[in-house]
Scaffold this motif. Structure first.
Motif, PDB file in Angstrom:
ATOM      1  N   VAL A  39      -8.527  -4.503  -7.522  1.00  0.00           N
ATOM      2  CA  VAL A  39      -8.717  -3.958  -6.138  1.00  0.00           C
ATOM      3  C   VAL A  39      -7.698  -4.548  -5.198  1.00  0.00           C
ATOM      4  O   VAL A  39      -7.153  -3.860  -4.322  1.00  0.00           O
ATOM      5  CB  VAL A  39     -10.150  -4.244  -5.655  1.00  0.00           C
ATOM      6  CG1 VAL A  39     -10.321  -3.804  -4.211  1.00  0.00           C
ATOM      7  CG2 VAL A  39     -11.160  -3.545  -6.532  1.00  0.00           C
ATOM      8  N   ASN A  43      -4.338  -3.094  -5.519  1.00  0.00           N
ATOM      9  CA  ASN A  43      -4.288  -1.823  -4.787  1.00  0.00           C
ATOM     10  C   ASN A  43      -4.240  -2.060  -3.251  1.00  0.00           C
ATOM     11  O   ASN A  43      -3.517  -1.373  -2.522  1.00  0.00           O
ATOM     12  CB  ASN A  43      -5.502  -0.972  -5.157  1.00  0.00           C
ATOM     13  CG  ASN A  43      -5.494  -0.571  -6.628  1.00  0.00           C
ATOM     14  OD1 ASN A  43      -4.430  -0.293  -7.202  1.00  0.00           O
ATOM     15  ND2 ASN A  43      -6.671  -0.518  -7.232  1.00  0.00           N
ATOM     16  N   TYR A  44      -5.053  -3.049  -2.838  1.00  0.00           N
ATOM     17  CA  TYR A  44      -5.140  -3.314  -1.378  1.00  0.00           C
ATOM     18  C   TYR A  44      -3.849  -3.918  -0.849  1.00  0.00           C
ATOM     19  O   TYR A  44      -3.367  -3.566   0.234  1.00  0.00           O
ATOM     20  CB  TYR A  44      -6.329  -4.246  -1.109  1.00  0.00           C
ATOM     21  CG  TYR A  44      -6.489  -4.600   0.347  1.00  0.00           C
ATOM     22  CD1 TYR A  44      -6.977  -3.682   1.279  1.00  0.00           C
ATOM     23  CD2 TYR A  44      -6.109  -5.876   0.818  1.00  0.00           C
ATOM     24  CE1 TYR A  44      -7.108  -4.019   2.601  1.00  0.00           C
ATOM     25  CE2 TYR A  44      -6.246  -6.208   2.138  1.00  0.00           C
ATOM     26  CZ  TYR A  44      -6.739  -5.271   3.044  1.00  0.00           C
ATOM     27  OH  TYR A  44      -6.866  -5.602   4.382  1.00  0.00           O
ATOM     28  N   THR A  45      -3.292  -4.909  -1.628  1.00  0.00           N
ATOM     29  CA  THR A  45      -2.043  -5.548  -1.193  1.00  0.00           C
ATOM     30  C   THR A  45      -0.903  -4.557  -1.150  1.00  0.00           C
ATOM     31  O   THR A  45      -0.029  -4.639  -0.283  1.00  0.00           O
ATOM     32  CB  THR A  45      -1.694  -6.719  -2.132  1.00  0.00           C
ATOM     33  OG1 THR A  45      -1.710  -6.275  -3.501  1.00  0.00           O
ATOM     34  CG2 THR A  45      -2.646  -7.869  -1.948  1.00  0.00           C
ATOM     35  N   THR A  76      -1.644  -2.965   2.123  1.00  0.00           N
ATOM     36  CA  THR A  76      -1.615  -3.775   3.368  1.00  0.00           C
ATOM     37  C   THR A  76      -0.757  -5.011   3.223  1.00  0.00           C
ATOM     38  O   THR A  76      -1.158  -6.141   3.577  1.00  0.00           O
ATOM     39  CB  THR A  76      -3.048  -4.193   3.743  1.00  0.00           C
ATOM     40  OG1 THR A  76      -3.568  -4.985   2.664  1.00  0.00           O
ATOM     41  CG2 THR A  76      -3.930  -3.012   3.988  1.00  0.00           C
TER      42      THR A  76
END
Length: 496
Positions: free
Chosen positions: A229, A232-234, A237
């Motif tokens: 996750v 994907n998030y890094t 963002t």
């Protein structure tokens, strides 16, 4: 011709006869009116002549009577002048002696006044010298007291300033010592805090290690999921994360700075509160001392004002006394001048009144009382009044006025008698005028006389008075009165 005679002899008609009769009556009335006018004109002329003659006679009588009165009055005046010339010389000699005595008294009074004025001025000078000496002594004592008070004030001021400086140095030393103690205590508290923090940290590490071993398996599973996750998030963002990290670093730095500044502010506030308390205590003490000093200063100022007020009152009193003395001296001078003027006026009036004195008044100027002893005793009993010292003094002062009041009362009595005599003469004059008027009315004929009762007015041998007169009645065969009286009688009968 025979025709004309026949016409003349023709008988007249009734209308023509009536007209002729009326013409005759009118002619007779005109004749009677002419006679009446002539008679009235004759009576008016006669009345005017009578009035003119009566006025002429009255003027002649008045002129003769006046000449007689003038002669009598001139004789009386000659006699009075002779008597007055004799008495005037005697009175002038008396008055000269009186004037000499009055001049002597006046010179003595002036000398006495000059002596009194000199003594008064000498006393005033002495009083002024004493007052000046007293004021100089008071001023010296005031200056001495003022110097002593100023010296005491300066010494007290110096002591207070020195004590204040000592207390300030003492407070500064206390402040420095307290600040050093505070720094020491702060360092010790920091050391204690660091040791406690290390102990707690070790304990937390042990617990953390134990829990980490327990949770590693769970975390590995979760970590794998999280990594997926996070990846994907890094990826999504990455830029925001970099900005967040920078901001977090800045936040930590600012929080540390805030904590440091807050500690400094807290220290400063504590020091300020302590110094404020000490300053309040010292300010109270200094205010009390200043209050005592102010009270002393006010007392000194009050005493100074009192001394100044006393000095001004003394000056005002001395000036008032001086003004009072000058006013009294001026008033006495004015009173003496008034007395002198009054005396001169009295002398002038006496000289004027002396001209009107009679011979008897010049020979006997002061008449004796005409009252009997019993009448005088009765008057004294009626006017009885308690004799006091003031009344006795007044009576003594007015004893010299007895002769004056005698003469004054005599003149008043003569004035009243002359007024009474004048009223009697006016009454007699009125009666004489009435009698003269009756006489003139009797000898003259006018409307006013005809309308009133008159014994001299006779018509048909009868008067218009109510009582019958003893006049002989004329017989039918006697002679008739003269023509003018007959005309007058016919006029009055025709008018009636």
């Amino acid at each position: 011709m025979p025709k004309k005679e026949k016409k003349a002899k023709t008988p007249l008609s009734d209308e023509e006869q009536l007209l002729l009769f009326q013409q005759k009556l009118l002619a007779e009335e005109e004749m009677a009116k002419k006679k009446e006018r002539l008679l009235s004109q004759f009576l008016k002329d006669k009345l005017a002549k009578e009035e003119h003659n009566s006025a002429l006679n009255l003027n002649k009588i008045n002129t003769q009577w006046r000449t007689v009165l003038r002669e009598v009055k001139t004789r009386e005046l000659h006699k009075d002048i002779e008597i007055l010339s004799q008495t005037f010389e005697r009175v002038v000699d008396c008055k000269d002696n009186v004037i000499k005595s009055l001049a002597k008294d006046l010179s003595e009074a002036e000398e006495q006044y000059a002596r009194a004025l000199r003594s008064h001025l000498h006393n005033v000078d002495q009083l002024l010298a004493l007052q000046r000496h007293r004021l100089s002594l008071l001023e010296e004592s005031y200056n001495m007291e003022l110097e002593a008070l100023t010296k005491e004030f300066e010494t007290e001021r110096k002591t207070i300033i020195d004590q204040h400086e000592k207390e300030i140095h003492y407070l500064q030393d206390i402040f420095m010592a307290m600040e050093q103690n505070y720094i020491d205590s702060e360092y010790e508290s920091k050391l204690e805090f660091q040791s406690m923090w290390n102990d707690l940290k070790n304990m937390n590490l042990e617990e953390k290690h134990f829990l980490r071993l327990h949770l590693e398996n769970i975390v590995e599973d979760l970590w794998r999921k999280f990594q997926d996750v996070l990846k994907n998030y890094t990826d999504a963002t990455e830029d925001r994360k970099a900005a967040f990290e920078t901001l977090q670093v800045k936040d930590e730095k600012s929080s540390k700075e805030i904590e440091v500044q807050m500690k400094k502010i807290q220290k400063l506030q504590d020091a300020i509160t302590i110094s404020k308390g000490k300053i309040m205590i010292h300010s109270r003490e200094s205010e009390d001392e200043n209050r005592y000093i102010r009270n002393d200063k006010e007392l000194v100022l009050v005493q100074l004002r009192k001394l100044k007020a006393q000095r001004t009152q003394a000056r005002a009193a001395s000036q008032k006394n001086l003004v009072k003395l000058t006013l009294e001296s001026n008033a006495t001078l004015k009173a003496l001048r008034k007395i002198v003027d009054k005396g001169e006026k009295i002398l002038k009036l006496a000289e004027i009144c002396r001209k009107f004195e009679t011979e008897e008044e010049k020979v006997l100027p002061f008449y004796s009382s005409v009252l009997t002893p019993k009448e005088q005793e009765g008057i004294e009993e009626n006017n009885l009044e308690e004799l006091t010292e003031e009344l006795a003094k007044v009576m003594v002062d007015y004893t010299g006025m007895e002769n004056f009041w005698k003469r004054y009362n005599k003149v008043k009595l003569e004035q009243l008698s002359l007024q009474h005599r004048r009223a009697q003469l006016l009454d007699i004059n009125g009666k004489l005028r009435e009698m003269l008027k009756q006489y003139l009315d009797g000898i003259s004929v006018s409307d006013e006389v005809l309308s009133q009762l008159n014994p001299l007015f006779i018509v048909n041998y009868q008067s218009n008075l109510p009582q019958p007169l003893s006049i002989p009645i004329a017989h039918p065969g006697s002679t008739s009165p003269p023509a003018p009286w007959r005309d007058q009688r016919s006029f009055f009968l025709g008018s009636s």
